[in-house]
Design a protein around this motif. Sequence first.
Motif, PDB file in Angstrom:
ATOM      1  N   SER A 188       0.751  -6.299   2.894  1.00 26.58           N
ATOM      2  CA  SER A 188      -0.131  -5.378   3.120  1.00 26.58           C
ATOM      3  C   SER A 188       1.272  -5.366   4.629  1.00 26.58           C
ATOM      4  CB  SER A 188      -1.545  -5.797   3.994  1.00 26.58           C
ATOM      5  OG  SER A 188      -1.456  -7.383   4.792  1.00 26.58           O
ATOM      6  N   MET A 216       3.497  -2.892   2.915  1.00 26.59           N
ATOM      7  CA  MET A 216       2.898  -1.485   3.138  1.00 26.59           C
ATOM      8  C   MET A 216       3.096  -1.143   4.487  1.00 26.59           C
ATOM      9  SD  MET A 216       2.462  -0.929  -0.043  1.00 26.59           S
ATOM     10  CE  MET A 216       2.066  -1.965  -1.206  1.00 26.59           C
ATOM     11  N   ILE A 230       6.496   1.185   4.984  1.00 28.40           N
ATOM     12  CA  ILE A 230       6.400   2.315   4.350  1.00 28.40           C
ATOM     13  C   ILE A 230       5.630   3.537   5.922  1.00 28.40           C
ATOM     14  CG2 ILE A 230       4.316   4.084   3.569  1.00 28.40           C
ATOM     15  CD1 ILE A 230       5.233   3.065   1.093  1.00 28.40           C
ATOM     16  N   ILE A 278       6.725   4.487  -2.157  1.00 26.97           N
ATOM     17  CA  ILE A 278       4.926   4.012  -2.625  1.00 26.97           C
ATOM     18  C   ILE A 278       5.470   3.264  -3.485  1.00 26.97           C
ATOM     19  CG2 ILE A 278       2.600   3.391  -3.396  1.00 26.97           C
ATOM     20  CD1 ILE A 278       2.709   6.187  -1.303  1.00 26.97           C
ATOM     21  N   ALA A 334       8.064   0.044  -2.715  1.00 30.06           N
ATOM     22  CA  ALA A 334       7.222  -0.864  -1.809  1.00 30.06           C
ATOM     23  C   ALA A 334       6.642  -1.618  -2.239  1.00 30.06           C
ATOM     24  CB  ALA A 334       6.562  -0.308  -0.586  1.00 30.06           C
ATOM     25  N   MET A 335       5.579  -1.144  -3.874  1.00 32.18           N
ATOM     26  CA  MET A 335       4.709  -2.252  -3.994  1.00 32.18           C
ATOM     27  C   MET A 335       5.622  -3.579  -4.894  1.00 32.18           C
ATOM     28  SD  MET A 335       2.262   0.481  -5.907  1.00 32.18           S
ATOM     29  CE  MET A 335       0.530   0.848  -4.967  1.00 32.18           C
ATOM     30  N   LEU A 388      -4.097  -0.387  -1.149  1.00 31.80           N
ATOM     31  CA  LEU A 388      -3.907   0.794  -0.862  1.00 31.80           C
ATOM     32  C   LEU A 388      -4.739   1.197   0.914  1.00 31.80           C
ATOM     33  CD1 LEU A 388      -5.133   1.309  -4.453  1.00 31.80           C
ATOM     34  CD2 LEU A 388      -2.843   1.858  -2.803  1.00 31.80           C
ATOM     35  N   LEU A 390      -1.735   1.082   2.820  1.00 37.64           N
ATOM     36  CA  LEU A 390      -0.934   2.107   2.536  1.00 37.64           C
ATOM     37  C   LEU A 390      -1.252   3.079   2.614  1.00 37.64           C
ATOM     38  CD1 LEU A 390       1.450   3.238   0.870  1.00 37.64           C
ATOM     39  CD2 LEU A 390       0.185   3.323  -0.973  1.00 37.64           C
ATOM     40  N   GLY A 400      -0.496   3.060   6.751  1.00 32.27           N
ATOM     41  CA  GLY A 400       0.783   3.348   7.217  1.00 32.27           C
ATOM     42  C   GLY A 400       1.704   4.794   6.488  1.00 32.27           C
TER      43      GLY A 400
END
Lengths: 315, 265
Positions: B80, B83, B87, B118, B121-122, B161, B164, B167
């Motif tokens: 997290s 994220m 982000i 995204i 980042a994942m 999520l 995210l 973010g």
Amino acid sequence: MTVAELRGVTKRFGPVEALKGIDLDIPEGELLALLGPNGAGKTTAIGMMLGLRRPSSGTVKLFGLDPGDRRARSRCGVMLQESGVNQTLSVSELVNLFRAYYPNPMSADRAIALAGLEPEAKKPVAKLSGGQKQRLYYALAVAGDPEVIFLDEPTVGMDVESRRTFLESIKNFAGNGRTIVLTTHYLDEADELARRIVVVDRGLVVADGTPDFIKSKVAGRRVTFDSDRALTEADFEGLPRKRLEISGQRAKILTDQPEEILRALFQRGLAIKNLSVVGADLEEAFLALTAHDKAKAGESGAAEPDSSALEEVNR
Amino acid sequence: MSTRVVTRPSGMSVAPMSRMLGASLKARAQFYRRSPLFLVFSMVLPLMFYALFGTVFAPKSGAPEFFAYLLGSYGAYAVSSIMIFNIGIGVATARAQKIDVLQRATPLPGWVAIASEIVTAMGVAVVSLIPLFIFGAAYGHVQLSAARWLLLVVSLVFGALPVLGLGLAIGYGASANNAPALANLIYLPMSFLSGLFIPLAIMPDWIQKIGVWFPTYHYGQLAWNSVGQGKEEPLWAILWLIVWAAVLFGIAARFYRRDQTRKFA
């Protein structure tokens, strides 16, 4: 085929009217310069053509489509005044990224070569000088091998030498039927590159023609001198002047024929001291062209500090 | 983006989406490769916390279970934080540098740029889990079935999520100067109250009562559940996360539209 078409376009930013009703057709293959002082509305006009800004009224078409349409954008390369790229990527990485956005890009090597950035190809953007950054944006603009490139003040931050080679490169690229639309506030830059100059001032098109035509209207010499007595308009009766400005014993004349004027003044027996004859700067040229009357010149304040006896003639 | 056809001159086409997406992902990967500090931070901090806290507080018996629990906590923390920071600060910086302005003038659809950000980042999040997992297994003797390891990774990536969404909301809502401070200000207390730093079980009652409202609490529950130690039904946790994701993505979308209107109206 029309590349871009503006019809009665106005744009308001809050209380500011950036464009006051612009009509413009840019046919394919045109080399067009939008010329005007800062704040004239050039950038707004280009933003409209690219779909970066929506008109407050009027219509804008790019290749007959909405400027936001990806098919229209796929045919355009763009160099903007205020924009950025990821600073950590290298020149060639960025060029390759932008190539992928377009259906038929040119090779990365060619785009980099056109911008004259071969020695910097592996450098991260953060390490480029101001002029090199401008050339990187140019490389990104041509990477998609576009039919038209829009260049908003492309030579900002370039020294004289790199500006010259840069304009040369644009000219070469334009060679095979490509369309160039650039904005500038340098008359000589517009003159060098364009076949058509559209002069924009305060949100309006004030002149539209070949460089020769525009130059005949704006280019001129500025004759300045002091006399031994207070001057009046009568002293300059019948002279080939475009603009005359008198303050006390001092006269400022904008003209195409400085020799004629001086000959006539000497014949009339006027005492002339501190004479200077220089090329008119663009600001004066615009004043001559855009017919700002006395009141308006007074309003704009700092631009014309001694506009006490400002007169417009021969237009 | 308008797809209305006005005319259709011959030869008009656009670049294939796969090529745009591929190149955008590649550019993001190049960016991360050029910014090793970014990676180090997202890996080193969680590992440090994990090692310190695990070593200091590990009970005499049942240490592997304790380390497994903390693996869920610090895994959630690691993912997290990527994220919200990568982000959030990434998007805010891109806006400040007007990267989006030039992009907007190209044929690249806006969503491709965001999606590639995204997805990378994942990817980075998954990579940041590797040192944690290795440490947990080697030092903490965490033993999980292959299915549970996998479940942990999936829970950690998709359970993030809502964060995210947070973010993105920070990225589109805050300036580049304010984004890092704002991210810390929201994220650190929230993670603490949700038990990601210190197990909720050893915290006062009132903190536990507050904690259950935060998305990170349910995120943690999902992670702990995948190592067999959750207190909340996974279905409930997922439901909570969906609602939070909807709310936070909704806020992000509002900020996004506001930003777009300012720049491109």
